[in-house]
Design an enzyme around this catalytic site. Structure first.
Site, PDB file in Angstrom:
ATOM      1  N   GLY A  36       0.837  -1.199   0.000  1.00 57.96           N
ATOM      2  CA  GLY A  36       0.000   0.000   0.000  1.00 57.96           C
ATOM      3  C   GLY A  36       0.867   1.242   0.000  1.00 57.96           C
ATOM      4  CG  LEU A  37      -0.706   4.840  -1.879  1.00 59.33           C
ATOM      5  CD1 LEU A  37      -1.930   5.744  -1.879  1.00 59.33           C
ATOM      6  CD2 LEU A  37       0.343   5.347  -2.883  1.00 59.33           C
ATOM      7  CB  SER A  40      -1.556   2.839   3.158  1.00 61.31           C
ATOM      8  OG  SER A  40      -0.563   1.839   3.247  1.00 61.31           O
ATOM      9  N   GLY A  41      -0.999   2.540   6.465  1.00 67.89           N
ATOM     10  CA  GLY A  41      -1.337   1.756   7.658  1.00 67.89           C
ATOM     11  C   GLY A  41      -0.863   0.307   7.597  1.00 67.89           C
ATOM     12  CE  LYS A  42       3.446  -0.079   3.329  1.00 65.16           C
ATOM     13  NZ  LYS A  42       2.999   1.334   3.270  1.00 65.16           N
ATOM     14  CB  SER A 110       6.047  -4.122  -2.233  1.00 64.95           C
ATOM     15  OG  SER A 110       4.926  -4.251  -1.381  1.00 64.95           O
TER      16      SER A 110
END
Lengths: 207, 207
Positions: A36-37, A40-42, A110
């Site tokens: 994710g960006l 984004s909260g990954k 990624s």
């Protein structure tokens, strides 16, 4: 301290089978790949799941910038070639962790589909589960969060090649799971993820 | 299948502490670094210990040529620079495994003292145990074994830079443990290794 009584041991010429470690742990080794960006909260999602898995007796580990960029990948920069090699190495290490029986999580932007697909490929070739989780937070929300001020720097041109600003993010076409951190409570997201991992047959203790 | 009742979960912004995984596993994460000449018996010793540890309920994993050279390190050759990078990456991956709580074994010739010392350093800086095991088999014995015919090829000059023939092996000056595979039975070596790991406080279940 007890003295080991090790008898009838003969030389072994090969690795312990993966299934033996999985039985010991009560889980299937796998890789859960968060993408994710920036902001984004990954990592937050991965850490929260990691805490809950360990609390419930499962062995989980998050590979992220903290433990990878400053160690294994410290000799890589941000050229296109180095970014690809960064994700390649992470995919290979995740595969080793999954082979060792861990519920392995990776938390990296990624951004490119082909790099993620390559990580998936090496897992599938080794008969290891690979779960791609898209943390689908809109860029506006990510930018409003911006805890390290990186979006702001990128907008000013002080950071070049920043994903979401002047470098593309390619969302997964068929992610196994989508997380929307801005509309759901952590407990609901984690409950959904647990249910998903159970349904996939990865949490053997709970079956 | 049970439904997870996950309540009172809040977002976590950091990794699970190493000690939590160690409690779960009943062991301390560490790296056991085997070093020695080609055909000295490193992998056989590591595999035999791995089998016995898993049989007794401990999570152990061997990193070796099989799972590392064809994956993570497949883009490295045999130049001096690539050999150093090979061992550097193995040290970093072992450190990640040890941090995840595993009894991690590495089985590579790792002929140079400075490369092994570097692997030790990054572990010690992270407060992780690093155990260097010298598989001290005399070169004549290794060469008589020569299961893949590599010593023979090196003697004929068909293989260049082969450790023990035309490339030096630098034995550890102060290894934590020395294995002599030619004079001891597997069960005795493994019993000695178990006792050593217990004394080091790495096998918590058995204390």
């Amino acid at each position: 301290m007890t003295k080991v009584k090790a008898t009838n041991i003969t030389w072994h010429e090969s690795h312990v089978e993966r299934i033996e470690r999985e039985k010991l742990l009560g889980q299937k080794g796998c890789t859960i790949w968060f993408t994710g960006l920036p902001s984004s909260g990954k990592s937050t999602t991965a850490f929260t799941l990691e805490h809950e898995l360990v609390k419930q007796g499962y062995l989980a580990y998050v590979l992220d910038g903290d433990n990878v960029r400053h160690g294994l990948n410290k000799n890589l920069g941000f050229s296109a070639e180095d970014r690809e090699e960064n994700i390649r190495r992470i995919g290979e290490v995740a595969k080793l962790f999954a082979d060792a029986g861990l519920i392995t999580m990776t938390s990296f932007i990624s951004p490119y589909r082909k790099d993620r697909d390559q990580a998936r490929k090496i897992h599938e070739e080794a008969d290891l589960d690979f779960v791609e989780i898209y943390v689908e937070t809109p860029v506006g929300v990510c930018e409003a969060r911006d805890p390290k001020g990186l979006y702001a720097k990128a907008r000013k041109g002080e950071l070049k090649g920043f994903t979401g600003v002047d470098d593309p993010y390619e969302p997964p076409l068929q992610p196994e799971f989508v997380v929307r951190t801005e509309h759901r409570l952590p407990e609901d997201i984690v409950a959904d993820l647990f249910e998903f991992l159970e349904r996939k047959g990865l949490l053997l203790k709970r079956l």
